[in-house]
Write a protein that holds these residues in place. Structure first.
Motif, PDB file in Angstrom:
ATOM      1  N   ILE A   5     -13.766 -75.188  50.237  1.00 38.57           N
ATOM      2  CA  ILE A   5     -12.896 -75.134  49.057  1.00 38.57           C
ATOM      3  C   ILE A   5     -12.915 -73.724  48.482  1.00 38.57           C
ATOM      4  O   ILE A   5     -13.959 -73.236  48.042  1.00 38.57           O
ATOM      5  N   LYS A   6     -11.776 -73.090  48.502  1.00 39.15           N
ATOM      6  CA  LYS A   6     -11.656 -71.703  48.039  1.00 39.15           C
ATOM      7  C   LYS A   6     -10.579 -71.607  46.959  1.00 39.15           C
ATOM      8  O   LYS A   6      -9.623 -72.384  46.943  1.00 39.15           O
ATOM      9  N   ASP A   7     -10.738 -70.632  46.086  1.00 43.69           N
ATOM     10  CA  ASP A   7      -9.719 -70.373  45.068  1.00 43.69           C
ATOM     11  C   ASP A   7      -8.468 -69.803  45.724  1.00 43.69           C
ATOM     12  O   ASP A   7      -8.513 -69.213  46.813  1.00 43.69           O
ATOM     13  N   TRP A   8      -7.349 -69.960  45.019  1.00 43.40           N
ATOM     14  CA  TRP A   8      -6.119 -69.340  45.491  1.00 43.40           C
ATOM     15  C   TRP A   8      -6.267 -67.818  45.454  1.00 43.40           C
ATOM     16  O   TRP A   8      -6.754 -67.268  44.464  1.00 43.40           O
ATOM     17  N   PRO A   9      -5.875 -67.106  46.503  1.00 38.69           N
ATOM     18  CA  PRO A   9      -5.932 -65.636  46.457  1.00 38.69           C
ATOM     19  C   PRO A   9      -4.937 -65.087  45.440  1.00 38.69           C
ATOM     20  O   PRO A   9      -3.886 -65.680  45.195  1.00 38.69           O
ATOM     21  N   ALA A  10      -5.295 -63.964  44.843  1.00 41.44           N
ATOM     22  CA  ALA A  10      -4.425 -63.340  43.836  1.00 41.44           C
ATOM     23  C   ALA A  10      -3.100 -62.927  44.467  1.00 41.44           C
ATOM     24  O   ALA A  10      -3.048 -62.488  45.627  1.00 41.44           O
ATOM     25  N   GLN A  11      -2.028 -63.076  43.694  1.00 40.07           N
ATOM     26  CA  GLN A  11      -0.691 -62.705  44.162  1.00 40.07           C
ATOM     27  C   GLN A  11      -0.098 -61.660  43.225  1.00 40.07           C
ATOM     28  O   GLN A  11      -0.232 -61.768  42.001  1.00 40.07           O
ATOM     29  N   PRO A  12       0.582 -60.654  43.787  1.00 43.10           N
ATOM     30  CA  PRO A  12       1.136 -59.592  42.946  1.00 43.10           C
ATOM     31  C   PRO A  12       2.435 -60.025  42.270  1.00 43.10           C
ATOM     32  O   PRO A  12       3.154 -60.884  42.791  1.00 43.10           O
ATOM     33  N   PRO A  13       2.750 -59.438  41.123  1.00 41.46           N
ATOM     34  CA  PRO A  13       4.045 -59.721  40.488  1.00 41.46           C
ATOM     35  C   PRO A  13       5.179 -59.067  41.268  1.00 41.46           C
ATOM     36  O   PRO A  13       4.953 -58.201  42.126  1.00 41.46           O
ATOM     37  N   LEU A  14       6.376 -59.495  40.984  1.00 43.40           N
ATOM     38  CA  LEU A  14       7.557 -58.949  41.647  1.00 43.40           C
ATOM     39  C   LEU A  14       7.880 -57.576  41.077  1.00 43.40           C
ATOM     40  O   LEU A  14       7.943 -57.391  39.856  1.00 43.40           O
ATOM     41  N   THR A  15       8.076 -56.609  41.946  1.00 40.53           N
ATOM     42  CA  THR A  15       8.449 -55.259  41.515  1.00 40.53           C
ATOM     43  C   THR A  15       9.964 -55.173  41.312  1.00 40.53           C
ATOM     44  O   THR A  15      10.703 -56.111  41.606  1.00 40.53           O
ATOM     45  N   ASP A  16      10.416 -54.024  40.824  1.00 45.76           N
ATOM     46  CA  ASP A  16      11.850 -53.864  40.539  1.00 45.76           C
ATOM     47  C   ASP A  16      12.696 -54.055  41.793  1.00 45.76           C
ATOM     48  O   ASP A  16      13.770 -54.667  41.749  1.00 45.76           O
ATOM     49  N   ASP A  17      12.226 -53.507  42.911  1.00 49.61           N
ATOM     50  CA  ASP A  17      12.914 -53.649  44.193  1.00 49.61           C
ATOM     51  C   ASP A  17      12.007 -54.420  45.151  1.00 49.61           C
ATOM     52  O   ASP A  17      10.812 -54.606  44.894  1.00 49.61           O
ATOM     53  N   SER A  20      11.528 -75.632  44.785  1.00 51.84           N
ATOM     54  CA  SER A  20      10.589 -75.504  43.671  1.00 51.84           C
ATOM     55  C   SER A  20       9.254 -74.966  44.137  1.00 51.84           C
ATOM     56  O   SER A  20       8.612 -74.169  43.438  1.00 51.84           O
ATOM     57  N   ASN A  21       8.808 -75.401  45.311  1.00 57.50           N
ATOM     58  CA  ASN A  21       7.551 -74.885  45.845  1.00 57.50           C
ATOM     59  C   ASN A  21       7.624 -73.376  46.074  1.00 57.50           C
ATOM     60  O   ASN A  21       6.669 -72.654  45.794  1.00 57.50           O
ATOM     61  N   CYS A  22       8.747 -72.907  46.615  1.00 55.18           N
ATOM     62  CA  CYS A  22       8.921 -71.461  46.802  1.00 55.18           C
ATOM     63  C   CYS A  22       8.817 -70.735  45.458  1.00 55.18           C
ATOM     64  O   CYS A  22       8.107 -69.728  45.322  1.00 55.18           O
ATOM     65  N   ILE A  23       9.522 -71.248  44.473  1.00 54.98           N
ATOM     66  CA  ILE A  23       9.528 -70.614  43.156  1.00 54.98           C
ATOM     67  C   ILE A  23       8.128 -70.603  42.555  1.00 54.98           C
ATOM     68  O   ILE A  23       7.660 -69.568  42.039  1.00 54.98           O
ATOM     69  N   ASN A  24       7.442 -71.732  42.609  1.00 57.09           N
ATOM     70  CA  ASN A  24       6.112 -71.813  42.005  1.00 57.09           C
ATOM     71  C   ASN A  24       5.102 -70.917  42.698  1.00 57.09           C
ATOM     72  O   ASN A  24       4.068 -70.584  42.106  1.00 57.09           O
ATOM     73  N   TRP A  25       5.395 -70.521  43.923  1.00 57.60           N
ATOM     74  CA  TRP A  25       4.526 -69.567  44.610  1.00 57.60           C
ATOM     75  C   TRP A  25       5.097 -68.154  44.620  1.00 57.60           C
ATOM     76  O   TRP A  25       4.662 -67.312  45.411  1.00 57.60           O
ATOM     77  N   GLY A  26       6.056 -67.893  43.739  1.00 55.14           N
ATOM     78  CA  GLY A  26       6.519 -66.521  43.542  1.00 55.14           C
ATOM     79  C   GLY A  26       7.410 -65.992  44.640  1.00 55.14           C
ATOM     80  O   GLY A  26       7.575 -64.773  44.768  1.00 55.14           O
ATOM     81  N   MET A  27       7.981 -66.891  45.437  1.00 58.35           N
ATOM     82  CA  MET A  27       8.899 -66.460  46.488  1.00 58.35           C
ATOM     83  C   MET A  27      10.331 -66.697  46.034  1.00 58.35           C
ATOM     84  O   MET A  27      10.707 -67.836  45.716  1.00 58.35           O
ATOM     85  N   THR A  28      11.113 -65.651  45.996  1.00 53.42           N
ATOM     86  CA  THR A  28      12.498 -65.770  45.558  1.00 53.42           C
ATOM     87  C   THR A  28      13.290 -66.582  46.578  1.00 53.42           C
ATOM     88  O   THR A  28      13.310 -66.245  47.769  1.00 53.42           O
ATOM     89  N   ILE A  77       8.816 -66.495  39.009  1.00 50.48           N
ATOM     90  CA  ILE A  77       9.084 -65.630  40.162  1.00 50.48           C
ATOM     91  C   ILE A  77       8.642 -64.200  39.880  1.00 50.48           C
ATOM     92  O   ILE A  77       7.945 -63.577  40.685  1.00 50.48           O
ATOM     93  N   VAL A  78       9.033 -63.656  38.751  1.00 53.06           N
ATOM     94  CA  VAL A  78       8.689 -62.254  38.478  1.00 53.06           C
ATOM     95  C   VAL A  78       7.196 -62.090  38.189  1.00 53.06           C
ATOM     96  O   VAL A  78       6.628 -61.017  38.416  1.00 53.06           O
ATOM     97  N   ALA A  79       6.535 -63.164  37.697  1.00 54.50           N
ATOM     98  CA  ALA A  79       5.085 -63.089  37.469  1.00 54.50           C
ATOM     99  C   ALA A  79       4.313 -63.074  38.775  1.00 54.50           C
ATOM    100  O   ALA A  79       3.175 -62.608  38.830  1.00 54.50           O
ATOM    101  N   GLY A  80       4.919 -63.596  39.833  1.00 55.28           N
ATOM    102  CA  GLY A  80       4.280 -63.604  41.144  1.00 55.28           C
ATOM    103  C   GLY A  80       3.845 -64.971  41.615  1.00 55.28           C
ATOM    104  O   GLY A  80       3.684 -65.185  42.809  1.00 55.28           O
ATOM    105  N   CYS A  81       3.643 -65.903  40.695  1.00 59.56           N
ATOM    106  CA  CYS A  81       3.328 -67.284  41.030  1.00 59.56           C
ATOM    107  C   CYS A  81       3.063 -68.041  39.737  1.00 59.56           C
ATOM    108  O   CYS A  81       2.954 -67.432  38.648  1.00 59.56           O
TER     109      CYS A  81
END
Length: 755
Positions: free
Chosen positions: A528-540, A674-682, A743-747
């Motif tokens: 059991i591991k924590d979710w790895p950190a995900q970066p926020p969405l950049t301008d481009d 919704s799963n894509c969005i909740n994981w920060g994938m556009t 999405i812009v927060a990254g997840c």
């Protein structure tokens, strides 16, 4: 007969279908507007009761209870913990019916079960021990109620026949409820499923359900809508018959389902010791529906869904009459889709019949008390034979199994050569009774997606699975594996009364609802591991196409295989190694390269020559870019991804592998998007995907602002290996304000950390 109306309808007094609104005054004595009649559906009333705002077009829902099984609950609780949860704010049922084969992966499955038990104590949850019940049997028996809403992290969360509007979603949506947020969704359309007549003896609920799937799946008739079951035929169906039809509505891509309730429904709740859970639910005197599926139950025949989808339906008699041609067509279509080993189903036709090697009656669709009793009636005094054919039966719950033992039906089945198994969902997703290579299996389960039964084509393995009703499976078993429709045999169905023993649950199920024990320590196994950190969405955004799938539909089983891989679902990094492994085995290695590129960018190690060349091509084409401050990652293209399971790992594994987006012509289900969005994938939409191909880079300038503003369309650029740059348009579809921020927060975790 299954008929689809080409236009909307009005339903008067629950029985009369009206296609012309001008006829309403003469029938009901007054003028009824479309807006007023829209409020007359059962779905509208339940949604209104659970909506937290006055805006019925933009729902913000709170649920009465939630449920998860052992593939999904660890990730959900981990997400909610990271988002600030201190106790469960609503009843939350944690079942252990998917990963109960604890020999797979050593101790990791049972470690997760003990994590769930500790979480039930700490946060006030309901823990159902391993093999006590499958998730949906337990929730039908103990949690469903007329007018209620239940949210589950399994796509087959459907309790509409019990008057409950139930939704299957990805884990992110459950995590939102655990931290006090709402389920936000534009109010769905509602389609009437009008039942009339009564089924012939031998025709079971799967025959009806598969007939509906075959009629509505490919044309999207009920996609993301509510299927509302009405009409005089309902009274002719026992409650478990209704439940077994209802759970299969998921395979139509509908959002949810609801049925008229009656004395039969009331009796079910009384038998289960919960008479207060019943109330009458029916449409108003006039109700408006966006469409109508008309089904004369008396005309439904024994049906089979051939590989590799529940909608690939034929009547069994049609298949028998045209066996060579249909088997050849099925085999050809399957082998166009499968990479690796090839399907051989043509060889199953010999000696004037179609022969199968395996039968399975299991899970939330097949393992009901009524289905198993019907199978026992057919097999009583007969034999499955001592040849290649085998029959396994998985009851839905221990109370059901106890009654099957008491009334002798279990003995009838075992005496005929069937194997009675535990309350386990494994055969439905490749974690139990995987057929031998080259075998043909017939199953009363929910799905027959590519390789969902557990075969691995990349390793030379291929099996074929068709869906059939328990009655026809039993008839086939009685003939030693010769494919047989239940209507072609003589049998007297006994339909024994069901007696529910609730003490079985009282003795083993831990119910901590309203009794959290905050000092309890969570038990973490080594996997059991924590979710790895995900970066926020950049301008481009710059992404490389690491998989390009042109199949009409891509299932979540292809995006992240089920079966033994599910044992690693509590370890995001390890599970991500299996992403697309059966559909595109090179996806992971390609994506890892891009993930490392992003890690190098973030740490200032510089860009690879390949990425530098992409930016040089963009600059030469006059397109502004900022390489040092632009996310770099992977993406996939699929025509219509996300059919099937609600498992969030279909998206999260891509994200962990470094994905920032999906590109698609459409999304198969709301839950996958919704799963894509909740994981920060556009969730990009693209009309002309032929402008790019596998290995191309896609550059989306101004993507952050476009998402925040929910622009209807904005430009992107495809960069090929020769430096050619092609402009094309993308969109995201409608996004709620919260979805934009996620999405812009990254997840989702990042979003809650910042809010």
């Amino acid at each position: 007969m299954v008929k689809l109306y080409e236009s909307s309808i009005y339903l008067v007094n629950g029985e009369t279908i009206v296609t012309d609104s001008a006829a309403l005054p003469s029938l009901v004595g007054k003028t009824v507007s479309k807006e007023e009649a829209t409020k007359g559906t059962m779905a509208y009333g339940i949604l209104k009761a659970h909506n937290t705002t006055d805006h019925m077009d933009k729902l913000q829902l709170k649920f009465d209870s939630m449920t998860s099984h052992d593939i999904t609950y660890v990730g959900i609780i981990q997400t909610a913990r990271a988002s600030g949860m201190t106790e469960f704010p609503l009843p939350y049922v944690l079942t252990n019916c998917h990963n109960s084969l604890c020999a797979v992966g050593g101790t990791i499955n049972e470690d997760d079960h003990k994590f769930a038990l500790s979480a039930a104590h700490k946060y006030g949850g309901i823990y159902v021990p391993t093999n006590m019940a499958n998730i949906h049997s337990y929730n039908r028996e103990t949690m469903a109620g007329c007018g209620r809403m239940i949210l589950g992290s399994d796509s087959h969360t459907r309790y509409g026949a019990l008057g409950t509007l139930a939704i299957g979603e990805g884990g992110g949506e459950l995590a939102k409820q655990l931290v006090g947020k709402t389920y936000d969704f534009a109010r769905p359309g509602v389609v009437a499923i009008y039942l009339t007549g009564a089924p012939k003896p031998g025709v079971g609920p799967h025959d009806v359900a598969l007939s509906i799937c075959g009629a509505v799946y490919k044309n999207g008739y009920v996609k993301n809508k509510v299927m509302e079951f009405v009409g005089p035929g309902i009274k002719n169906l026992p409650i478990e018959y209704r439940n077994a039809i209802d759970v299969m509505t998921t395979e139509t891509t509908c959002w949810s389902s609801i049925w008229v309730t009656d004395e039969t429904t009331k009796k079910y709740f009384t038998i289960h010791g919960r008479p207060e859970a019943y109330k009458e639910i029916k449409p108003a005197d006039v109700a408006y529906y966006d469409g109508c599926v008309y089904i004369d139950l008396s005309t439904v025949e024994c049906t089979i869904a051939m590989p590799m989808h529940p909608s690939n339906t034929y009547t069994i008699h049609e298949l028998q009459k045209n066996a060579a041609d249909i088997l050849h067509l099925v085999q050809e279509n399957a082998n166009k889709q499968i990479k690796g080993a090839k399907m051989d189903i043509v060889s199953k036709y010999h000696d004037g019949a179609i022969w199968v090697e395996q039968g399975e009656i299991a899970g939330c669709a097949g393992g009901t008390f009524d289905n198993i009793c019907a199978a026992a009636d057919i097999l009583r005094g007969k034999s499955c034979g001592n040849g290649a054919f085998t029959l396994s039966i998985y009851p839905g719950s221990m109370p059901a199994l106890a009654e099957l033992i008491k009334n002798g039906r279990a003995a009838d089945l075992v005496s005929a050569g069937a194997i009675m198994r535990e309350c386990f969902c494994g055969p439905c997703f490749g974690a139990g009774d995987t057929p031998a290579n080259g075998e043909f299996s017939i199953r009363h389960t929910t799905r027959n997606f590519p390789n969902r039964e557990g075969s691995k084509p990349g390793e030379g393995q291929m099996a074929a699975v068709a869906l059939m009703d328990a009655r026809s499976i039993a008839a086939t078993a009685a003939n030693g594996g010769k494919l047989t429709a239940a209507t072609d045999i003589e049998v007297e169905y006994t339909n024994p009364e069901y007696k529910f023993d609730g003490n079985i649950y009282k003795k083993r199920v831990y119910n901590g609802w309203t009794k959290p024990e905050p000092k309890t320590e969570l038990k973490f196994g080594p996997n059991i591991k924590d979710w790895p950190a995900q970066p926020p969405l950049t301008d481009d955004l710059l992404v490389k196409v690491c998989s390009y799938i042109t199949d009409p539909v891509t299932t979540t089983d292809e995006l992240i295989p089920s079966g033994e891989t599910s044992s690693y679902r509590s370890n995001p990094e390890r599970l991500s190694e299996f992403a697309l492994s059966r559909r595109d085995p090179q996806y992971v290695s390609r994506s890892k390269v891009m993930r490392q590129q992003e890690r190098d960018r973030e740490t200032g190690k510089g860009l690879s020559d390949e990425v530098k060349a992409v930016y040089a091509a963009l600059t030469a084409a006059g397109i502004k870019n900022d390489p040092e401050n632009t996310d770099i990652g992977s993406t996939i293209f699929a025509n219509m991804p996300g059919d099937g399971s609600a498992r969030e790992q279909a998206a999260s594994c891509q994200r962990v592998m470094g994905a920032f987006a999906n590109f698609a012509k459409a999304y198969a289900t709301k839950r996958y998007r919704s799963n894509c969005i909740n994981w920060g994938m556009t969730p990009f939409l693209v009309e002309n995907p032929e402008v790019f191909e596998l290995g191309d880079y896609l550059f989306v300038p101004g993507v952050r602002q476009a998402v925040l503003e929910n622009k209807p369309s904005f430009p992107a650029y495809a960069v090929k290996t020769d430096g050619t740059v092609t402009k094309f348009s993308v969109s995201t579809g409608v996004l709620t304000e919260a979805e934009r921020q996620i999405i812009v927060a990254g997840c989702l975790i990042n979003y809650y950390r910042n809010h």
